[in-house]
Write a protein that holds these residues in place. Structure first.
Motif, PDB file in Angstrom:
ATOM      1  N   TYR A 196     -14.528  -0.856  38.675  1.00  0.00           N
ATOM      2  CA  TYR A 196     -13.847  -2.789  38.301  1.00  0.00           C
ATOM      3  C   TYR A 196     -14.241  -3.149  39.722  1.00  0.00           C
ATOM      4  N   TYR A 240      -8.862  -5.692  42.003  1.00  0.00           N
ATOM      5  CA  TYR A 240      -6.845  -5.193  41.736  1.00  0.00           C
ATOM      6  C   TYR A 240      -7.009  -4.528  43.202  1.00  0.00           C
ATOM      7  N   LEU A 261      -2.323   1.785  42.408  1.00  0.00           N
ATOM      8  CA  LEU A 261      -2.258  -0.048  42.513  1.00  0.00           C
ATOM      9  C   LEU A 261      -1.051  -0.611  43.077  1.00  0.00           C
ATOM     10  N   ASP A 318      -2.907  -7.129  40.585  1.00  0.00           N
ATOM     11  CA  ASP A 318      -3.709  -7.197  40.134  1.00  0.00           C
ATOM     12  C   ASP A 318      -4.119  -9.370  40.767  1.00  0.00           C
ATOM     13  N   PRO A 331      -4.905  -3.076  33.818  1.00  0.00           N
ATOM     14  CA  PRO A 331      -5.603  -2.316  34.467  1.00  0.00           C
ATOM     15  C   PRO A 331      -4.456  -0.756  34.374  1.00  0.00           C
ATOM     16  N   LEU A 352      -4.455   3.883  39.869  1.00  0.00           N
ATOM     17  CA  LEU A 352      -5.076   2.681  39.918  1.00  0.00           C
ATOM     18  C   LEU A 352      -6.582   3.905  39.201  1.00  0.00           C
ATOM     19  N   ILE A 383      -9.407   0.489  34.325  1.00  0.00           N
ATOM     20  CA  ILE A 383      -9.683  -1.310  33.279  1.00  0.00           C
ATOM     21  C   ILE A 383      -9.949  -0.591  31.419  1.00  0.00           C
TER      22      ILE A 383
END
Lengths: 477, 477
Positions: free
Chosen positions: B158, B188, B196, B199, B247, B255, B258
């Motif tokens: 990602y 992200y 994370l 998004d 995610p 993270l 995905i």
């Protein structure tokens, strides 16, 4: 699992067992009761749209109306799209015409179609009249498509680009007009007359030199749905092509709208639910179980139960036909439910497997001979297993408890052979009936498990007594 | 419906009834037979990946290998991802180590996980050793997640952006590194330690001034899946939030990958198929019907059939208990299958509805009392309808044909009351058993329709004869 920023409000507490939506809903209710509308307005500006919508859904009617009116206009239609149908209907009653019009104008065309097609006709007409001329024309056109067709799923909001543009020009166009588009994950290249020429995934534009011409990115190969096709075909195409949106064209190849994958997830679930309910012998409910009115439930279940009852009356005929045999050998009656149930179970299994395989395209009509060979083999093997177990059970009871009289070996043989017969017959009929129905143009899922079981019950009685007559005449009969 | 450019090749003929995939497959086979490899190479460069893959899938093993080797390297892994598992397995056997390694390296991490987890252990180990150090580490890590977990569905490819960047910088980053990302529809934003933070949908970057800072676009609200959760939770989240990718984070919010919506469509279908098969009384097949080996089929169906047979033996016990009544009043035996079948049908309906409602979250355990009230009401009404019809049937036959002897009104009453009893009991047990199973932590779908029917059969016999004894003692009994 929702992540929210560290926040003193209890709605953000993510401890084990706390339902964040319920917490949010309680919080909204409290603020409403305390009339802290400014705090509420600010609170409603944050959070995922779907969560806010669900929290509002859980409020009572009065609170719902209050909370909804406090949403920022921009967020209001997005939240409205995610509300349950009941909440939407209720709000449309209580909102002023001006507010209702504002929400409806802003809604995604496909969600609006879904709402309008569910409402009673008079309400739909009233609401259509609240729309601007342009939006009304679009709404009416979408409603003009057949029910359950792709036309009802689509939205006419997408971005079109021309082959002669550069990527930079296309992205500039997106910057200006992209806000109105349902998705920016895919852009569409159209030619003269609006005919769809190609689709481009946004990644194709983002990973090249911005001076590249759109033409250079095109391969002129794309998948399009037809606006009049059934929504089921959309599911199949999305699953094959890994796209987040697919274009919809009419008979002349003109691009008329797009379907986004979120709608397809809903269609897939709806279709699965319908199939499951039909296999279980119920007309599709179309609403969540707890919301179906009792009389509707009785009507939808009663229809099938009565049909099956009439089928069951044939079993009474069959039993009456063999009344003398029953009178002479009551021991046969003892095993009858066991035998016809085994046939019905085997038939249910086969019907379930074949109906699902047909729905998924794993089995086609032309495969009928392969299916029959497999069911002959499986049915025979399964029948042998059950027949041996059934006979063994009789033997054990006869030897251990002296049950079933002196002719128990013949009884055991009768029961064993009958089990082979009904299980084999159940497998064959359970698998071939869906294929036959499909061949006749009917929905294979109509061959529900209880329906097959009823057929096998009647024929199973005949099989059982015929075998019994063959084996036991002169002894018990 | 596939649109291909006007093209003299018959594969483009889109007339009614022509299957374009079959046409393409035939064309490939012809070119292979004529050894026109250059033409074939060119032909394989065009067309939707999924269609080319399916056409290759339909070739025989030898043709498959030839066609696959002629694919451009870039397209080869994409086509490979779309092949059936059988074709993938076969190709991995016949390709040289170098070619197999190339394909595996290029594959999307989640499709590779799906392939490796299906292959026999020895093959998986051999293939893992063909990967580069980096890819092997990623593959092994993904395989380390529990079966059916979100970890097995995700891919670690990602695009990450930083809050301090401008949109222009972010898009420049995408242009450089975007090719390796599974999707560019969502980007992200991560903070220190890879946690994370937010998004961003690509549309948010495409519709603003490129000098806007990423920070300004962030609302710090997002939905994330947990890597160890069951894949079913992914379906629910995708349906609620209308996203094309979500995610995945680990326990510390870092993270890790995905999940894209195409995988979720597959999961949803798989889950529905499993539920349908279990409701039909079959252990989930896990493979398309025509590909399941006969012995596996017999084992999966036989397991349940034997269990149900043992349940059915209880009906024999019940019938034996009432042997005297059966002997005295054979007319009772005539209606027995009808009565217990009606109970079973009603139970199947209820079990199907409740099990599906539980799976969709429409009904929760705490709703058990509401469910019971509704089933009491529906069951009673349905039972009354069936009871009246059943009694009427007996009355008509008795009056018209003189059947059932002089006590036919009592027989009709017995049958009528019994129908009410078994239908009511069927509805109650059919709806409450899934709830009970869920309460005990088991899968509610285990309460298959045949299972409920068996329970209702046994108890239905008892209900029937008890009512018969009450009504008919002194007359027929």
């Amino acid at each position: 699992m929702i992540q929210t920023p560290p926040d003193p409000s209890p709605a953000a507490a993510d401890g084990a067992g706390i339902d964040p939506i319920a917490a949010l809903s309680d919080e909204l209710a409290r603020q409403i009761a305390a009339r802290r509308f400014d705090v509420l307005k600010r609170r409603l500006r944050t959070g995922e749209i779907a969560d806010v919508a669900e929290a509002i859904d859980r409020l009572n009617d009065e609170q719902e109306a209050i909370a909804f009116r406090l949403l920022d206009r921009e967020r209001a239609s997005e939240v409205f799209e995610h509300l349950s149908f009941d909440a939407q209907e209720h709000l449309l009653h209580t909102l002023s015409d001006a507010d209702a019009a504002a929400v409806l104008e802003e809604m995604s065309a496909d969600d609006r179609t879904a709402l309008l097609e569910e409402l009673p006709g008079k309400v739909t007409v009233r609401l259509l009249n609240l729309l601007s001329v342009e939006e009304r024309a679009r709404a009416v056109q979408l409603l003009g498509y057949p029910e359950d067709s792709i036309g009802r799923l689509m939205t006419p909001d997408y971005v079109r680009v021309k082959p002669g543009w550069t990527v930079a020009q296309a992205l500039a166009h997106v910057r200006l007009y992209g806000d109105d588009s349902e998705t920016l994950n895919v852009l569409y290249v159209t030619g003269p007359g609006g005919v769809l020429v190609d689709d481009l995934r946004i990644r194709q534009l983002l990973t090249v030199d911005p001076e590249t011409r759109i033409e250079a990115l095109m391969d002129r190969v794309f998948v399009a749905l037809n606006v009049n096709d059934d929504e089921e075909t959309a599911v199949a195409q999305f699953r094959r092509h890994d796209r987040s949106a697919l274009p919809v064209v009419d008979g002349s190849g003109v691009l008329v709208g797009i379907v986004t994958v979120d709608d397809v997830l809903d269609v897939q679930e709806r279709e699965a639910t319908e199939d499951i309910q039909m296999l279980g012998g119920v007309q599709a409910l179309d609403d969540p179980y707890l919301q179906v009115p009792i009389l509707t439930m009785v009507r939808k279940r009663g229809t099938w139960l009565v049909i099956l009852l009439f089928g069951g009356m044939l079993t009474a005929e069959a039993m009456a036909f063999y009344e003398d045999e029953l009178a002479s050998a009551v021991v046969l009656a003892i095993f009858l439910p066991l035998i016809i149930a085994s046939g019905g179970n085997s038939g249910s299994q086969a019907a379930t497997l074949i109906t699902r395989a047909l729905a998924l395209g794993e089995v086609k009509l032309s495969d009928w001979w392969r299916v029959m060979r497999r069911e002959l083999a499986s049915g025979l093997l399964l029948g042998l297993v059950l027949g041996l177990l059934g006979s063994a059970r009789i033997a054990v009871w006869a030897v251990a408890f002296g049950a079933y009289g002196e002719h128990w070996p013949l009884v055991a043989l009768t029961v064993g052979v009958s089990l082979v017969g009904v299980v084999l017959w159940g497998s064959l009929s359970g698998s071939l009936l869906p294929l036959l129905l499909k061949r006749l143009g009917a929905d294979p899922a109509t061959s529900s498990a209880p329906f097959i079981a009823t057929i096998v019950d009647v024929t199973g009685i005949i099989i059982f007594f015929t075998i019994a007559t063959l084996i036991l005449s002169g002894t018990l009969l």
